[in-house]
Enzyme design. Structure first.
Site, mmCIF file in Angstrom:
data_model
loop_
_atom_site.group_PDB
_atom_site.id
_atom_site.type_symbol
_atom_site.label_atom_id
_atom_site.label_comp_id
_atom_site.label_asym_id
_atom_site.label_seq_id
_atom_site.Cartn_x
_atom_site.Cartn_y
_atom_site.Cartn_z
ATOM 1 N N ASP A 62 8.409 -5.562 9.202
ATOM 2 C CA ASP A 62 9.256 -6.416 8.358
ATOM 3 C C ASP A 62 10.656 -6.550 8.954
ATOM 4 O O ASP A 62 11.243 -7.634 8.951
ATOM 5 C CB ASP A 62 9.343 -5.872 6.939
ATOM 6 C CG ASP A 62 8.044 -6.029 6.164
ATOM 7 O OD1 ASP A 62 7.181 -6.840 6.580
ATOM 8 O OD2 ASP A 62 7.884 -5.342 5.133
ATOM 9 N N THR A 93 6.115 1.740 3.547
ATOM 10 C CA THR A 93 7.560 1.922 3.659
ATOM 11 C C THR A 93 8.011 3.173 2.917
ATOM 12 O O THR A 93 8.790 3.977 3.448
ATOM 13 C CB THR A 93 8.297 0.677 3.130
ATOM 14 O OG1 THR A 93 7.907 -0.448 3.927
ATOM 15 C CG2 THR A 93 9.805 0.858 3.198
ATOM 16 N N SER A 147 0.815 -1.220 0.000
ATOM 17 C CA SER A 147 0.000 0.000 0.000
ATOM 18 C C SER A 147 0.848 1.270 0.000
ATOM 19 O O SER A 147 0.326 2.352 -0.246
ATOM 20 C CB SER A 147 -0.968 0.003 1.183
ATOM 21 O OG SER A 147 -0.266 -0.014 2.404
ATOM 22 N N GLY A 148 2.127 1.152 0.292
ATOM 23 C CA GLY A 148 3.017 2.308 0.260
ATOM 24 C C GLY A 148 3.527 2.749 1.614
ATOM 25 O O GLY A 148 4.070 3.841 1.749
#
Length: 183
Positions: free
Chosen positions: A38, A18, A15-16
């Site tokens: 992560d 990071t 979804s963006g």
């Protein structure tokens, strides 16, 4: 000592989150430390990840406690996570951080874009984002702000978040989730 602010990004894979976290770090005048689920998962020995759900839960719990420690030390953080499947983990995070300055941000984009990003990245299981969409928590969409990384530029999404940081009245989602949980 004043607690550090927490920008908590929640959204499905690809979804963006990071990219948005790194953009926020670059645009914010004060330092924000990036804590990613992560990264915490990568710290866990792989042989324990594949067959031990308890180890995964302990790892994620450790991340929530690390966020608290950073804030207690006056350090600002931007957190990249995905709450899916486990209401217990969301509840635990809210329990730990409901009294902290958490700006809870829903990071979203259309399914077609999620699918395109998954294929382009090459390091995600195809279909993971779509699967997470229907189980993304909180189901009632209790957030302080939602940003769409497809319909807006990543810079515009970051600016939308940055505009909210100076007013603590904008930090309500975790408090609302805490009250709902304790009714």
């Amino acid at each position: 000592m004043q607690r550090g602010k927490i920008i908590f990004l929640n959204g499905v894979s690809s979804s963006g989150k990071t990219t948005l976290a790194k953009t926020l770090q670059a645009r914010l005048p004060e330092p924000y430390y990036w804590l990613s689920v992560d990264t915490f998962m990568d710290m866990t020995p792989e042989k324990h990840m594949s067959n031990d759900d308890d180890e995964v839960i302990k790892t994620i719990s450790a991340m929530y406690r690390t966020i608290k420690v950073f804030s207690d030390m006056g350090l600002n953080t931007v957190v990249d996570d995905v709450f899916s499947v486990s209401q217990e983990l969301l509840d635990e995070c809210v329990e730990i951080l409901h009294e902290y300055p958490v700006l809870f941000v829903h990071v979203t984009c259309p399914l077609e874009e999620l699918q395109r990003r998954e294929k382009e990245r090459g390091d995600r299981t195809i279909g993971q984002a779509e699967e997470q969409l229907s189980i993304l928590l909180p189901l009632d969409n209790t957030y302080d702000v939602t940003v769409d990384t497809h319909n807006d530029t990543i810079e515009k999404c970051a600016d939308k978040i940055i505009e909210l940081l100076d007013c603590h009245n904008n930090y309500t989602a975790f408090k609302i989730l805490w009250k709902q949980r304790n009714k």
